[in-house]
Design a protein around this motif. Sequence first.
Motif, PDB file in Angstrom:
ATOM      1  N   ALA A 101       0.667  -1.207  -0.028  1.00  0.00           N
ATOM      2  CA  ALA A 101       0.063  -0.150  -0.132  1.00  0.00           C
ATOM      3  C   ALA A 101       0.814   1.120  -0.081  1.00  0.00           C
ATOM      4  O   ALA A 101       0.439   2.213  -0.603  1.00  0.00           O
ATOM      5  N   LEU A 154       1.211   4.456  -2.651  1.00  0.00           N
ATOM      6  CA  LEU A 154       0.831   5.932  -2.396  1.00  0.00           C
ATOM      7  C   LEU A 154       2.288   6.719  -2.202  1.00  0.00           C
ATOM      8  O   LEU A 154       2.348   7.719  -1.937  1.00  0.00           O
ATOM      9  N   GLU A 171      -1.258  12.349   4.073  1.00  0.00           N
ATOM     10  CA  GLU A 171      -2.368  11.942   3.427  1.00  0.00           C
ATOM     11  C   GLU A 171      -2.184  10.298   3.383  1.00  0.00           C
ATOM     12  O   GLU A 171      -3.148   9.595   3.486  1.00  0.00           O
ATOM     13  N   ALA A 172      -1.102   9.829   3.387  1.00  0.00           N
ATOM     14  CA  ALA A 172      -0.686   8.321   3.087  1.00  0.00           C
ATOM     15  C   ALA A 172      -1.284   7.745   4.539  1.00  0.00           C
ATOM     16  O   ALA A 172      -1.989   6.776   4.565  1.00  0.00           O
ATOM     17  N   GLN A 194      -3.432   8.866   6.589  1.00  0.00           N
ATOM     18  CA  GLN A 194      -4.946   9.134   6.595  1.00  0.00           C
ATOM     19  C   GLN A 194      -5.780   7.905   5.948  1.00  0.00           C
ATOM     20  O   GLN A 194      -6.590   7.313   6.260  1.00  0.00           O
ATOM     21  N   LEU A 195      -5.164   7.634   4.519  1.00  0.00           N
ATOM     22  CA  LEU A 195      -5.680   6.744   3.836  1.00  0.00           C
ATOM     23  C   LEU A 195      -5.590   5.246   4.501  1.00  0.00           C
ATOM     24  O   LEU A 195      -6.336   4.453   4.124  1.00  0.00           O
ATOM     25  N   LEU A 196      -4.257   5.011   4.817  1.00  0.00           N
ATOM     26  CA  LEU A 196      -3.942   3.733   5.427  1.00  0.00           C
ATOM     27  C   LEU A 196      -5.015   3.274   6.458  1.00  0.00           C
ATOM     28  O   LEU A 196      -5.568   2.347   6.782  1.00  0.00           O
ATOM     29  N   GLN A 197      -5.322   4.293   7.404  1.00  0.00           N
ATOM     30  CA  GLN A 197      -6.174   3.995   8.847  1.00  0.00           C
ATOM     31  C   GLN A 197      -7.461   4.051   8.298  1.00  0.00           C
ATOM     32  O   GLN A 197      -8.367   3.101   9.071  1.00  0.00           O
ATOM     33  N   ALA A 198      -8.024   4.102   7.095  1.00  0.00           N
ATOM     34  CA  ALA A 198      -9.386   3.785   6.699  1.00  0.00           C
ATOM     35  C   ALA A 198      -9.479   2.384   6.152  1.00  0.00           C
ATOM     36  O   ALA A 198     -10.467   2.189   5.877  1.00  0.00           O
ATOM     37  N   GLN A 199      -8.232   1.782   6.097  1.00  0.00           N
ATOM     38  CA  GLN A 199      -8.452   0.490   5.266  1.00  0.00           C
ATOM     39  C   GLN A 199      -8.548  -0.790   6.257  1.00  0.00           C
ATOM     40  O   GLN A 199      -8.189  -0.587   7.620  1.00  0.00           O
TER      41      GLN A 199
END
Length: 292
Positions: A19, A23, A73-74, A76-81
């Motif tokens: 991931a 990113l 941003e990376a 934040q995006l990872l925590q949503a997965q």
Amino acid sequence: MFELRLMCPEDRVESLSDALDALDALSVSVEDADAQTDAEQALFGEPGMPPPKEGWQRSRVIALFADETLATEAAQLLQAQDFFDGCQVLGIAAVADQDWVRLTQSQFAPVEITPEFWIVPTWHEPPEQAKQVIRLDPGLAFGTGTHPTTRMCLRWIAHHPAQTRVLDYGCGSGILAIGAAKFGAKDVVAVDIDDAAVQSTRLNAEANGVHLQAGLPEMAVGAHDLVLANILATPLKVLAPLLCAHVQPGGKLVLAGILERQEDELKAAYAPYCKLSVADREDGWILMTAAL
């Protein structure tokens, strides 16, 4: 540059690393979060054995990004997965600009094999006392002279220079084959199962002004005065009949990549063909030799 630091369990290392690559991370590295503690784990593998795990029970994943926005941003995006469950963000921090080439080079100094024989990176001048030098920079292939097994093999070569026909089986960077050529061997063959190692050996031989033949294992034919194999214990045991068959009567066999605790295993594996003995020891590793 900015560094995003994450913690994750062993089974999430691969997903998290993939991931981060997607990113636009400039690099991703994985460390044992329990290093230097009683919970530290060693991860290693040998040919013929299962591959080592992707990470540790508690793995610290470090990703470099070009700027803070991308790192944030990376995160934040990872925590949503879904796969981030059980993982955590440790923080984001600026990484000081450095001359990475100079910093890397500073970590590799000339390596003494004997007082008169040295392995010297191209950015260093040879020590004044060096009468024999191999020029070799750290690279992808194993064997830069810094590991005890390589140093022991090269010391043996320096102390036994009267070898005319030499086979380096599992040549890596070609350092042992080059060493043999430097100490007078006229017919040197270096083989490896890795095409990158073969190419590295050819380039390093050219850079050191020595002639040798490098190729895949099928190039190893006939008998030799000296057969060198600096690999690991498991493949050395499997290769016992093949390696011994390449040693001519009166020739020498030199084996390395063996831990002290593996001495008896190697002696037993080679007993039908020759009598191995320990010729050198360093930092828990041994060099074993035999005369056939």
